[in-house]
Design a protein around this motif. Sequence first.
Motif, mmCIF file in Angstrom:
data_model
loop_
_atom_site.group_PDB
_atom_site.id
_atom_site.type_symbol
_atom_site.label_atom_id
_atom_site.label_comp_id
_atom_site.label_asym_id
_atom_site.label_seq_id
_atom_site.Cartn_x
_atom_site.Cartn_y
_atom_site.Cartn_z
ATOM 1 N N SER A 86 0.849 -1.186 0.000
ATOM 2 C CA SER A 86 0.000 0.000 0.000
ATOM 3 C C SER A 86 0.885 1.237 0.000
ATOM 4 C CB SER A 86 -0.949 0.005 1.192
ATOM 5 O OG SER A 86 -0.242 0.090 2.394
ATOM 6 N N PHE A 87 0.394 2.281 -0.620
ATOM 7 C CA PHE A 87 1.141 3.528 -0.705
ATOM 8 C C PHE A 87 0.161 4.663 -0.946
ATOM 9 C CE2 PHE A 87 1.075 1.394 -4.775
ATOM 10 C CZ PHE A 87 0.678 2.375 -5.665
ATOM 11 N N THR A 88 0.623 5.856 -0.678
ATOM 12 C CA THR A 88 -0.161 7.051 -0.930
ATOM 13 C C THR A 88 0.540 7.835 -2.017
ATOM 14 O OG1 THR A 88 -0.851 7.136 1.382
ATOM 15 C CG2 THR A 88 -1.066 9.169 0.120
ATOM 16 N N SER A 89 -0.235 8.268 -2.999
ATOM 17 C CA SER A 89 0.372 9.060 -4.059
ATOM 18 C C SER A 89 -0.583 10.163 -4.501
ATOM 19 C CB SER A 89 0.760 8.194 -5.255
ATOM 20 O OG SER A 89 -0.376 7.664 -5.885
ATOM 21 N N GLU A 90 0.008 11.215 -5.002
ATOM 22 C CA GLU A 90 -0.738 12.301 -5.620
ATOM 23 C C GLU A 90 -0.851 11.960 -7.103
ATOM 24 O OE1 GLU A 90 -0.186 17.070 -5.893
ATOM 25 O OE2 GLU A 90 1.591 15.848 -6.257
ATOM 26 N N GLN A 91 -2.023 12.157 -7.669
ATOM 27 C CA GLN A 91 -2.239 11.844 -9.080
ATOM 28 C C GLN A 91 -2.663 13.118 -9.799
ATOM 29 O OE1 GLN A 91 -5.871 9.709 -10.043
ATOM 30 N NE2 GLN A 91 -4.789 8.538 -11.595
ATOM 31 N N HIS A 109 3.013 11.076 -7.859
ATOM 32 C CA HIS A 109 4.126 11.358 -6.966
ATOM 33 C C HIS A 109 3.830 10.608 -5.676
ATOM 34 C CE1 HIS A 109 6.412 14.319 -4.207
ATOM 35 N NE2 HIS A 109 7.207 13.362 -4.622
ATOM 36 N N HIS A 110 4.658 9.618 -5.363
ATOM 37 C CA HIS A 110 4.438 8.798 -4.167
ATOM 38 C C HIS A 110 4.819 9.607 -2.927
ATOM 39 C CE1 HIS A 110 3.998 4.592 -6.000
ATOM 40 N NE2 HIS A 110 3.822 5.482 -6.958
ATOM 41 N N LEU A 111 3.885 9.659 -1.983
ATOM 42 C CA LEU A 111 4.052 10.494 -0.799
ATOM 43 C C LEU A 111 4.386 9.715 0.459
ATOM 44 C CD1 LEU A 111 0.971 12.783 -1.487
ATOM 45 C CD2 LEU A 111 3.374 13.238 -2.052
ATOM 46 N N LYS A 112 4.013 8.435 0.511
ATOM 47 C CA LYS A 112 4.252 7.618 1.703
ATOM 48 C C LYS A 112 4.661 6.213 1.280
ATOM 49 C CE LYS A 112 0.899 9.922 4.683
ATOM 50 N NZ LYS A 112 -0.308 9.735 5.493
ATOM 51 N N ALA A 113 5.269 5.493 2.179
ATOM 52 C CA ALA A 113 5.691 4.094 2.023
ATOM 53 C C ALA A 113 7.117 4.029 1.493
ATOM 54 C CB ALA A 113 4.736 3.289 1.161
ATOM 55 N N PHE A 114 7.555 2.813 1.170
ATOM 56 C CA PHE A 114 8.942 2.597 0.753
ATOM 57 C C PHE A 114 9.273 3.350 -0.528
ATOM 58 C CE2 PHE A 114 12.616 0.278 -0.855
ATOM 59 C CZ PHE A 114 13.393 0.240 0.295
ATOM 60 N N MET A 116 9.024 8.613 -5.255
ATOM 61 C CA MET A 116 9.023 8.096 -6.624
ATOM 62 C C MET A 116 8.068 8.906 -7.477
ATOM 63 S SD MET A 116 8.497 4.246 -8.154
ATOM 64 C CE MET A 116 6.799 4.007 -7.691
ATOM 65 N N ARG A 117 8.481 9.168 -8.691
ATOM 66 C CA ARG A 117 7.636 9.859 -9.665
ATOM 67 C C ARG A 117 7.371 8.881 -10.805
ATOM 68 N NH1 ARG A 117 6.730 15.092 -8.430
ATOM 69 N NH2 ARG A 117 8.141 15.966 -6.881
ATOM 70 N N VAL A 118 6.115 8.840 -11.219
ATOM 71 C CA VAL A 118 5.673 7.915 -12.260
ATOM 72 C C VAL A 118 4.914 8.714 -13.308
ATOM 73 C CG1 VAL A 118 4.302 5.853 -12.743
ATOM 74 C CG2 VAL A 118 5.417 6.108 -10.509
ATOM 75 N N VAL A 119 5.163 8.411 -14.567
ATOM 76 C CA VAL A 119 4.430 9.060 -15.648
ATOM 77 C C VAL A 119 3.889 7.982 -16.571
ATOM 78 C CG1 VAL A 119 4.530 10.671 -17.592
ATOM 79 C CG2 VAL A 119 5.940 11.084 -15.565
ATOM 80 N N TRP A 120 2.574 8.041 -16.816
ATOM 81 C CA TRP A 120 1.924 7.199 -17.811
ATOM 82 C C TRP A 120 1.622 8.101 -18.998
ATOM 83 C CZ3 TRP A 120 -1.659 2.707 -16.464
ATOM 84 C CH2 TRP A 120 -1.238 2.052 -15.312
ATOM 85 N N THR A 121 2.109 7.744 -20.196
ATOM 86 C CA THR A 121 1.794 8.509 -21.399
ATOM 87 C C THR A 121 0.979 7.627 -22.338
ATOM 88 O OG1 THR A 121 3.875 7.863 -22.455
ATOM 89 C CG2 THR A 121 3.862 9.951 -21.266
#
Length: 102
Positions: free
Chosen positions: A11-16, A28-33, A37-42
């Motif tokens: 489980s993790f918390t992220s801003e979308q 942008h992952h805000l909590k957890a391991f 981390m930044r993730v981009v889906w194109t």
Amino acid sequence: MAATRSGILISFTSEQIIDRDRLEVRFHHLKAFTKGMRVVWTFQDATRGVLVEITHDLTIRVNVLAPIAAKIVGDFFIHNIANKTLRCMKSYVEAKANKVAA
């Protein structure tokens, strides 16, 4: 967000952020391991549907663990969960499109 990998709950918390103009979804992952981390889906039109590219930018915060953690977190967890998420999104979108076409 939450998912399982081989019976392990993740489980993790992220801003979308959804950018309709650029056809991107950014996380942008805000909590957890994976914090930070930044993730981009194109998304782009392709001959046989839509091409989706997923990029992950993860920096392991504990340098000593980085080589091992990158393999475990990246290959074992992130790749697997991203693929599951993409498959679920594909099924959802195709089901919605079939309802509209019918």
